[in-house]
Design a protein around this motif. Sequence first.
Motif, PDB file in Angstrom:
ATOM      1  N   LYS A  39       1.419  -1.101   0.057  1.00 55.34           N
ATOM      2  CA  LYS A  39       0.007   0.101  -0.491  1.00 55.34           C
ATOM      3  C   LYS A  39       0.919   1.504   0.132  1.00 55.34           C
ATOM      4  O   LYS A  39       2.042   0.828   0.463  1.00 55.34           O
ATOM      5  N   THR A  40       0.240   2.124  -0.441  1.00 51.21           N
ATOM      6  CA  THR A  40       0.856   3.660  -0.165  1.00 51.21           C
ATOM      7  C   THR A  40       1.210   4.038   1.113  1.00 51.21           C
ATOM      8  O   THR A  40       0.053   3.421   1.660  1.00 51.21           O
ATOM      9  N   GLU A  41       2.601   4.494   1.579  1.00 56.24           N
ATOM     10  CA  GLU A  41       2.434   5.683   2.931  1.00 56.24           C
ATOM     11  C   GLU A  41       2.083   5.694   2.986  1.00 56.24           C
ATOM     12  O   GLU A  41       1.461   6.061   4.282  1.00 56.24           O
ATOM     13  N   ASP A  42       2.305   7.421   2.244  1.00 54.16           N
ATOM     14  CA  ASP A  42       1.080   8.449   2.420  1.00 54.16           C
ATOM     15  C   ASP A  42       0.304   8.545   1.371  1.00 54.16           C
ATOM     16  O   ASP A  42      -0.346   7.832   0.888  1.00 54.16           O
ATOM     17  N   TRP A  43      -0.840   9.519   2.140  1.00 51.40           N
ATOM     18  CA  TRP A  43      -2.088   9.628   0.919  1.00 51.40           C
ATOM     19  C   TRP A  43      -1.295  10.583   0.111  1.00 51.40           C
ATOM     20  O   TRP A  43      -0.968  11.090  -0.071  1.00 51.40           O
ATOM     21  N   ILE A  44      -2.067  10.797  -1.298  1.00 55.02           N
ATOM     22  CA  ILE A  44      -2.009  11.132  -2.789  1.00 55.02           C
ATOM     23  C   ILE A  44      -3.183  11.874  -3.142  1.00 55.02           C
ATOM     24  O   ILE A  44      -4.454  11.436  -2.904  1.00 55.02           O
ATOM     25  N   THR A  45      -3.148  13.394  -3.051  1.00 54.83           N
ATOM     26  CA  THR A  45      -4.334  13.781  -3.816  1.00 54.83           C
ATOM     27  C   THR A  45      -4.717  14.228  -4.790  1.00 54.83           C
ATOM     28  O   THR A  45      -2.688  14.393  -5.473  1.00 54.83           O
ATOM     29  N   TYR A  46      -5.470  14.713  -5.582  1.00 50.78           N
ATOM     30  CA  TYR A  46      -5.210  14.762  -6.958  1.00 50.78           C
ATOM     31  C   TYR A  46      -6.844  15.864  -6.795  1.00 50.78           C
ATOM     32  O   TYR A  46      -7.552  16.054  -5.486  1.00 50.78           O
ATOM     33  N   ASP A  47      -6.158  17.337  -7.716  1.00 47.57           N
ATOM     34  CA  ASP A  47      -7.481  18.494  -7.251  1.00 47.57           C
ATOM     35  C   ASP A  47      -8.260  18.253  -8.933  1.00 47.57           C
ATOM     36  O   ASP A  47      -8.236  18.123  -9.769  1.00 47.57           O
ATOM     37  N   LEU A  48      -9.966  18.132  -8.788  1.00 50.37           N
ATOM     38  CA  LEU A  48     -10.210  18.249  -9.568  1.00 50.37           C
ATOM     39  C   LEU A  48      -9.777  19.026 -10.297  1.00 50.37           C
ATOM     40  O   LEU A  48      -9.995  20.487 -10.123  1.00 50.37           O
ATOM     41  N   PRO A  49     -10.408  19.331 -12.061  1.00 48.10           N
ATOM     42  CA  PRO A  49     -10.795  20.299 -12.791  1.00 48.10           C
ATOM     43  C   PRO A  49     -11.809  21.155 -12.253  1.00 48.10           C
ATOM     44  O   PRO A  49     -13.009  20.722 -12.111  1.00 48.10           O
ATOM     45  N   ALA A  50     -11.529  22.803 -12.580  1.00 48.94           N
ATOM     46  CA  ALA A  50     -12.642  23.799 -11.244  1.00 48.94           C
ATOM     47  C   ALA A  50     -13.701  23.712 -12.194  1.00 48.94           C
ATOM     48  O   ALA A  50     -14.552  23.614 -11.562  1.00 48.94           O
ATOM     49  N   GLU A  51     -13.883  23.047 -13.358  1.00 47.19           N
ATOM     50  CA  GLU A  51     -15.514  22.740 -13.857  1.00 47.19           C
ATOM     51  C   GLU A  51     -16.145  21.721 -13.526  1.00 47.19           C
ATOM     52  O   GLU A  51     -17.324  22.147 -13.556  1.00 47.19           O
ATOM     53  N   LEU A  52     -15.309  20.661 -13.182  1.00 48.21           N
ATOM     54  CA  LEU A  52     -16.217  19.838 -12.911  1.00 48.21           C
ATOM     55  C   LEU A  52     -16.390  20.250 -11.353  1.00 48.21           C
ATOM     56  O   LEU A  52     -17.422  18.909 -10.745  1.00 48.21           O
ATOM     57  N   ILE A  53     -16.086  20.657 -10.566  1.00 43.77           N
ATOM     58  CA  ILE A  53     -16.557  21.148  -8.974  1.00 43.77           C
ATOM     59  C   ILE A  53     -17.537  21.706  -8.550  1.00 43.77           C
ATOM     60  O   ILE A  53     -17.767  23.045 -10.086  1.00 43.77           O
ATOM     61  N   GLY A  54     -18.702  20.894  -8.259  1.00 42.79           N
ATOM     62  CA  GLY A  54     -19.722  21.784  -8.127  1.00 42.79           C
ATOM     63  C   GLY A  54     -20.815  20.842  -8.582  1.00 42.79           C
ATOM     64  O   GLY A  54     -22.071  20.446  -8.654  1.00 42.79           O
ATOM     65  N   GLN A  55     -20.484  19.791  -9.921  1.00 48.09           N
ATOM     66  CA  GLN A  55     -20.746  18.528 -10.501  1.00 48.09           C
ATOM     67  C   GLN A  55     -20.315  17.568 -10.234  1.00 48.09           C
ATOM     68  O   GLN A  55     -21.331  15.999  -9.894  1.00 48.09           O
ATOM     69  N   ILE A  56     -19.587  17.195  -8.993  1.00 51.71           N
ATOM     70  CA  ILE A  56     -18.968  15.604  -8.846  1.00 51.71           C
ATOM     71  C   ILE A  56     -19.144  15.846  -7.040  1.00 51.71           C
ATOM     72  O   ILE A  56     -18.956  17.072  -6.358  1.00 51.71           O
TER      73      ILE A  56
END
Length: 161
Positions: free
Chosen positions: A76-93
């Motif tokens: 398993k990965t040691e650390d948490w891996i983050t990603y940001d949604l593209p701005a146009e998808l925030i609010g839709q998801i």
Amino acid sequence: MSTKDLSALPYRRNVGLVLINPEGLGFAGQRIDNPGAAWQMPQGGIDKGEKPKEAALRELNEETGVRADLVEKLAKTEDWITYDLPAELIGQIWGGKYRGQKQKWFLFRFLGQDSDVNIATEHPEFSVWQWMRAEELVERIVPFKRAVYEQVFAAFRDHLR
């Protein structure tokens, strides 16, 4: 929503799974909601009170039909891996509550047969599936998740083809 507003949103806790066959190829499914385009590995949210490994095994079964007794955890990965949604998808998801996801990734060896995979689940996520090399999966994932896949495959490189 401004960029400043987006950075104030939290990340959704999530697990991701790299399921490899005996040849070291990874499970990839073509998303049912994006025909002809996005392929990805199984992933999903962590329910309240659920540990990441429990969530990973639940999501694996929910998305692929593969039971926990048909896999062996390799890493398993040691650390948490983050990603940001593209701005146009925030609010839709996710009702606009999250800026992206914070993921713990697991590597499982598949001990079953291809016939044990059943993507026609109660709430299907994938229309088709196949075993792929890591490089091919990186090319086929949506661009905003590409860096995550590169990081995950680097962490698990000793087990992959």
